[in-house]
Design a protein around this motif. Structure first.
Motif, mmCIF file in Angstrom:
data_model
loop_
_atom_site.group_PDB
_atom_site.id
_atom_site.type_symbol
_atom_site.label_atom_id
_atom_site.label_comp_id
_atom_site.label_asym_id
_atom_site.label_seq_id
_atom_site.Cartn_x
_atom_site.Cartn_y
_atom_site.Cartn_z
ATOM 1 N N ALA A 75 10.982 40.498 51.005
ATOM 2 C CA ALA A 75 12.336 41.040 50.848
ATOM 3 C C ALA A 75 12.891 40.683 49.467
ATOM 4 O O ALA A 75 12.424 39.758 48.800
ATOM 5 N N ALA A 76 13.900 41.416 49.040
ATOM 6 C CA ALA A 76 14.485 41.232 47.708
ATOM 7 C C ALA A 76 15.396 40.012 47.669
ATOM 8 O O ALA A 76 16.124 39.728 48.627
ATOM 9 N N SER A 77 15.364 39.300 46.531
ATOM 10 C CA SER A 77 16.236 38.158 46.291
ATOM 11 C C SER A 77 16.778 38.217 44.871
ATOM 12 O O SER A 77 16.207 38.893 44.000
ATOM 13 N N SER A 78 17.867 37.495 44.623
ATOM 14 C CA SER A 78 18.443 37.469 43.285
ATOM 15 C C SER A 78 19.061 36.109 42.995
ATOM 16 O O SER A 78 19.585 35.440 43.892
ATOM 17 N N VAL A 79 18.967 35.719 41.732
ATOM 18 C CA VAL A 79 19.581 34.479 41.247
ATOM 19 C C VAL A 79 20.386 34.838 40.008
ATOM 20 O O VAL A 79 19.829 35.328 39.021
ATOM 21 N N SER A 80 21.695 34.593 40.051
ATOM 22 C CA SER A 80 22.580 34.973 38.945
ATOM 23 C C SER A 80 23.467 33.806 38.527
ATOM 24 O O SER A 80 23.912 33.019 39.365
ATOM 25 N N GLY A 111 10.636 25.467 37.534
ATOM 26 C CA GLY A 111 11.954 25.875 38.002
ATOM 27 C C GLY A 111 11.879 26.904 39.105
ATOM 28 O O GLY A 111 12.487 26.756 40.168
ATOM 29 N N ILE A 112 11.114 27.980 38.855
ATOM 30 C CA ILE A 112 10.982 29.081 39.801
ATOM 31 C C ILE A 112 9.522 29.526 39.851
ATOM 32 O O ILE A 112 8.886 29.699 38.809
ATOM 33 N N SER A 113 9.010 29.747 41.058
ATOM 34 C CA SER A 113 7.691 30.332 41.246
ATOM 35 C C SER A 113 7.865 31.646 41.998
ATOM 36 O O SER A 113 8.393 31.659 43.116
ATOM 37 N N ILE A 114 7.434 32.754 41.391
ATOM 38 C CA ILE A 114 7.666 34.082 41.954
ATOM 39 C C ILE A 114 6.344 34.712 42.374
ATOM 40 O O ILE A 114 5.546 35.134 41.546
ATOM 41 N N SER A 115 6.107 34.728 43.680
ATOM 42 C CA SER A 115 4.984 35.482 44.243
ATOM 43 C C SER A 115 5.554 36.378 45.329
ATOM 44 O O SER A 115 5.111 36.371 46.477
ATOM 45 N N SER A 116 6.560 37.125 44.948
ATOM 46 C CA SER A 116 7.335 37.937 45.873
ATOM 47 C C SER A 116 7.450 39.358 45.342
ATOM 48 O O SER A 116 7.301 39.602 44.143
ATOM 49 N N THR A 117 7.751 40.278 46.228
ATOM 50 C CA THR A 117 7.795 41.684 45.866
ATOM 51 C C THR A 117 8.882 42.005 44.862
ATOM 52 O O THR A 117 8.666 42.701 43.874
ATOM 53 N N SER A 118 10.089 41.493 45.087
ATOM 54 C CA SER A 118 11.236 41.902 44.274
ATOM 55 C C SER A 118 12.190 40.744 44.082
ATOM 56 O O SER A 118 12.906 40.353 45.002
ATOM 57 N N VAL A 119 12.178 40.186 42.873
ATOM 58 C CA VAL A 119 13.084 39.090 42.524
ATOM 59 C C VAL A 119 13.757 39.424 41.200
ATOM 60 O O VAL A 119 13.101 39.830 40.239
ATOM 61 N N THR A 120 15.077 39.244 41.161
ATOM 62 C CA THR A 120 15.852 39.461 39.939
ATOM 63 C C THR A 120 16.506 38.147 39.532
ATOM 64 O O THR A 120 17.156 37.496 40.358
ATOM 65 N N VAL A 121 16.307 37.786 38.269
ATOM 66 C CA VAL A 121 16.902 36.556 37.725
ATOM 67 C C VAL A 121 17.698 36.949 36.495
ATOM 68 O O VAL A 121 17.133 37.490 35.538
ATOM 69 N N ASN A 122 19.010 36.719 36.512
ATOM 70 C CA ASN A 122 19.803 37.102 35.349
ATOM 71 C C ASN A 122 20.894 36.082 35.055
ATOM 72 O O ASN A 122 21.451 35.465 35.958
#
Length: 246
Positions: free
Chosen positions: A98-103, A123-134
């Protein structure tokens, strides 16, 4: 209950919102719920091995704002001085579909140097379909691969307005991009990060067979223990694009 004397630990059993200061005593797992973290929150870890794990179909939404950011840090003695000697935690791990976001957040003093496949993404490990970091700052983090961020194979997160500085890894002091990944990294600053291995490199970025797009970024004052790859190491990555970048 999320206090210093009774910190959170375990798996969510329903969607939850954290506001204010919350203390974490061990792994937090979000497996099929949504964890929302409100603007202005401080998430303080009390255990060197504690991760925030977003798995299965779990979601994380970190809702910092430009005037009220969210902080992820470590303070074992609760003296308000974060990241003192021995004070560190794990990372934020995404493996969910599922989608996640960090802002508008600061992530600091994450360490992932254990042997094997878990020593990635300080800090962050991304092995996911949809991640937004801004609009995120990642600083003073350490890992074997990807001192600040590790992007897993075939994943395509979006990183925008991310400042990474003073992070260290054996390879990819700031960002490690695995084979087949196609992230978009735009308007970011990667500064004073380091590849610490005598045989590896990529002071800021390592790409192994990725098709990453690096757009409008500044990559400066990064170092490697080897003479090559002080800034970037692009290994078998003919599809990678570096556009309007210093």
């Amino acid at each position: 209950n999320g206090t210093f004397s009774s910190p959170y630990i375990g798996t969510l059993v329903g969607s939850m919102t954290w506001s204010g200061t919350k203390y974490i005593g061990g792994d937090i797992t979000v497996d099929n719920e949504k964890l929302t973290i409100s603007a202005g929150s401080k998430i303080i870890f009390l255990n060197t091995m504690a991760d925030l794990r977003i798995v299965t179909t779990g979601q994380l939404e970190v809702k910092g704002t430009s005037t009220s950011g969210v902080t992820f840090t470590a303070d074992f003695d609760n003296d308000g001085r974060y990241g003192e000697a021995g004070e560190y935690w794990g990372n934020i791990l995404f493996t969910s579909t599922a989608a996640s976001s960090v802002s508008y957040s600061t992530i600091e003093f994450g360490v992932k140097t254990e042997a094997g496949p878990t020593g990635i993404g300080g800090g962050i490990s991304i092995s996911s379909t949809s991640v937004t970091v801004n609009n995120v700052i990642i600083r003073n983090c350490t890992a074997n691969k990807g001192g600040a961020i590790h992007i897993g194979a075939s994943k395509s997160p979006v990183l925008s307005r991310v400042l990474v500085y003073n992070c260290v890894a054996q390879e990819g002091g700031a960002i490690y991009i695995a084979a087949g990944a196609s992230p978009t990294i735009s308007n970011c600053i990667l500064r004073k990060n380091q590849s610490s291995s005598a045989s590896l490199s990529g002071g800021a970025i390592v790409s192994y067979g990725s098709s990453a797009k690096i757009i409008n970024c500044t990559v400066v004052q990064n170092t490697a223990a080897t003479t090559s790859g002080q800034s970037m190491r692009l290994d078998n990555s003919p599809g990678m694009l570096i556009i309007n970048t210093i």
